[in-house]
Every structure is written in C-alpha cells, then in structure tokens.
Design an enzyme around this catalytic site. Structure first.
Site, PDB file in Angstrom:
ATOM      1  CE1 TYR A 178      -4.339  -0.980  -0.311  1.00 12.14           C
ATOM      2  CE2 TYR A 178      -3.452  -2.883   0.846  1.00 12.14           C
ATOM      3  CZ  TYR A 178      -4.448  -2.286   0.085  1.00 12.14           C
ATOM      4  OH  TYR A 178      -5.546  -3.023  -0.293  1.00 12.14           O
ATOM      5  CB  VAL A 235      -8.853   3.817  -2.546  1.00 14.70           C
ATOM      6  CG1 VAL A 235     -10.029   2.890  -2.307  1.00 14.70           C
ATOM      7  CG2 VAL A 235      -7.781   3.121  -3.392  1.00 14.70           C
ATOM      8  CG  ASP A 236      -7.709   8.113  -6.887  1.00 16.36           C
ATOM      9  OD1 ASP A 236      -8.436   9.088  -6.622  1.00 16.36           O
ATOM     10  OD2 ASP A 236      -7.916   7.338  -7.841  1.00 16.36           O
ATOM     11  CG  HIS A 239     -14.411   0.368  -2.883  1.00 15.06           C
ATOM     12  ND1 HIS A 239     -14.241   0.042  -4.225  1.00 15.06           N
ATOM     13  CD2 HIS A 239     -15.558  -0.247  -2.502  1.00 15.06           C
ATOM     14  CE1 HIS A 239     -15.247  -0.731  -4.627  1.00 15.06           C
ATOM     15  NE2 HIS A 239     -16.058  -0.898  -3.602  1.00 15.06           N
ATOM     16  N   GLY A 270     -16.689   5.603 -16.003  1.00 12.08           N
ATOM     17  CA  GLY A 270     -15.454   4.849 -15.874  1.00 12.08           C
ATOM     18  C   GLY A 270     -15.508   3.643 -14.963  1.00 12.08           C
ATOM     19  N   PRO A 307     -15.537   3.988 -22.280  1.00  4.80           N
ATOM     20  CG  PRO A 307     -13.236   4.376 -22.229  1.00  4.80           C
ATOM     21  CD  PRO A 307     -14.425   4.180 -21.338  1.00  4.80           C
TER      22      PRO A 307
END
Length: 255
Positions: A74, A111-112, A127, A196, A223
C-alpha cells in the site's frame, strides 16, 4: 450508444437534464483516475507484486499474517497516488458541483483521493481512501505522512496503536455509513451519471438503477460497453474527460 439510448435521448437532452437537475448522483470507477496515470488494483501488480494473488495483498487474513508486507504494497500504491494530479474529468465534476450549489454527490469506488483534491466536497468514498490510515484499536483516521517521511507501520495519532490502510479489503463489507449516504444520493437524484466503471462490482453497481427505477435519467460514460449500457438513456463511448467535456459544453447559439 445503446439501442435504447439512440431511440429516446441525445446529447442535447442529456445536457439539459444535467443543467436542470436539482440533484445529480455520480458514480465513478477506475476509468476516471486512469487519465491521471493511476493503475487499477490488478494493473498495479507488476514486478515483485505480480506473483501474488490479490488476497495475498488486500485481505484481513493477509494483514494478520504479515502487516508489514501488506503495508509495503500500500505504501507503493500511495506513492503513485501522491504523485498523481487530478485530471480534467475530476475537475469538471468539481465544477459541476460548484455550479449546482452543492446538489451533486460523487460516489467513488476509487481510493486515490483525487476527487477531493480536484475540489469536490460532497464525496462518498465507498472503498475507503489509501492516503489515510485507520487505527486498529480506536478507529481514528489519520492522513498518511508524505511518502518520503513514511515509516512502516504508521501509528494512531490519538492512542498510539498500530494503524491499517483505510481501505476496504477483499472479504470485508463496505462501510455502513458510506453505503447509506450513497443510496440516499441516488434515491434523491433526478440524474445518475456513471463514469469509468465496469458496473459489475456490487453493491456499488446497483446504485444507478435506484435512480432509474425512481423515474430518473441515467447517463453513462465509458469507452467500452457495460451491463448498464443498454439500460442507460445515453451511453457515451468516451473517456471520462471526453464525455464530461461533451456533457458540460455550452450549447451553440445562432447569430
């Protein structure tokens, strides 16, 4: 565009639906952050990590067996996120919230932390967030230190106990409060915007249908075709930035 969408809806109608909506619920997945250079969980399993199963890196049993090993995984992912910047898709969603006077809720499977860094305020991270840690003892959540000052394992700022990554692992349920907030956002929304995400990971994948079943409009940006595409009023085959640019563009006027 799905068959259903082509018969009943077009881009102009989608723009008008978004402009006139009092409440918009957005569900985002890995495709939004891909444009910022952040790989998906499995795409990040390269080099040393390629020989491990996801359960070896992101599960309660893996952490119980070797917490420093899990934290090493992580920490590497955290370093990638810390170096990344929000892209146009993140920024346009933040602008949409601002222009809608807070009537936009972003529910993200990512989770960014990039939605918050882009300026979105009403964000539900179902999440978790890997830029933070959660105390194993008292549950306190702390921001992680800068990557170059990150010693393993981190400890709680309140009680000093060891902290774990503040993310949902395989085998764990989503945080109850976050899930409640997410469902409420889609229940109250007149437009659901899905961007997305593969729409196959539940329970998040069920959220857009909550809006649809209550008579709302469902718009998808991806996409590739997903299980949600044929249910959507409009399904745009585009990246997150491209699709949001098209949806938020000002209509042309003659003269």
């Amino acid at each position: 565009m799905s068959d259903f969408a082509s018969r009943s809806f077009d881009l102009a109608a989608a723009r008008e639906a978004l402009r006139s909506a009092r409440r918009v619920a957005v569900l985002t997945g890995a495709g939004v952050s891909a444009e910022s250079g952040i790989p998906t969980f499995r795409d990040a399993q390269t080099g040393l990590w390629a020989r491990f199963r996801p359960d070896d890196l992101a599960s309660p049993s893996a952490y119980a067996r070797d917490p420093l090993f899990v934290w090493s995984w992580y920490k590497e992912r955290y370093e990638v996120c810390a170096k990344a910047s929000p892209n146009e898709g993140h920024v346009r969603l933040a602008e949409m919230e601002r222009d809608n006077a807070g009537g936009v809720t972003v529910v993200t499977q990512n989770v960014d932390g990039l939605h918050v860094r882009a300026g979105s305020r009403n964000v539900v991270e179902v999440h978790g967030n890997l830029t933070t840690s959660r105390c194993e003892r008292c549950g306190n959540v702390d921001p992680l230190p800068p990557p170059d000052a990150f010693d393993l394992p981190p400890h709680c700022s309140k009680c000093g106990s060891r902290a774990r990554p503040n993310v949902v692992w395989f085998g764990e349920t989503l945080p109850e409060l976050a899930l409640e907030r997410a469902y409420l956002a889609f229940e109250e929304a007149s437009v659901a915007l899905v961007i997305g995400t593969s729409s196959v990971v539940y329970p998040a994948a069920a959220l857009p249908e909550v809006t649809l079943h209550r008579g709302g409009v469902l718009i998808e940006i991806n996409p590739e075709e997903t299980p949600l595409s044929r249910k959507a009023h409009l399904s745009l085959r585009a990246t997150a930035s491209e699709g949001l640019r098209a949806l938020t563009a000002e209509p042309r006027t003659n003269g």
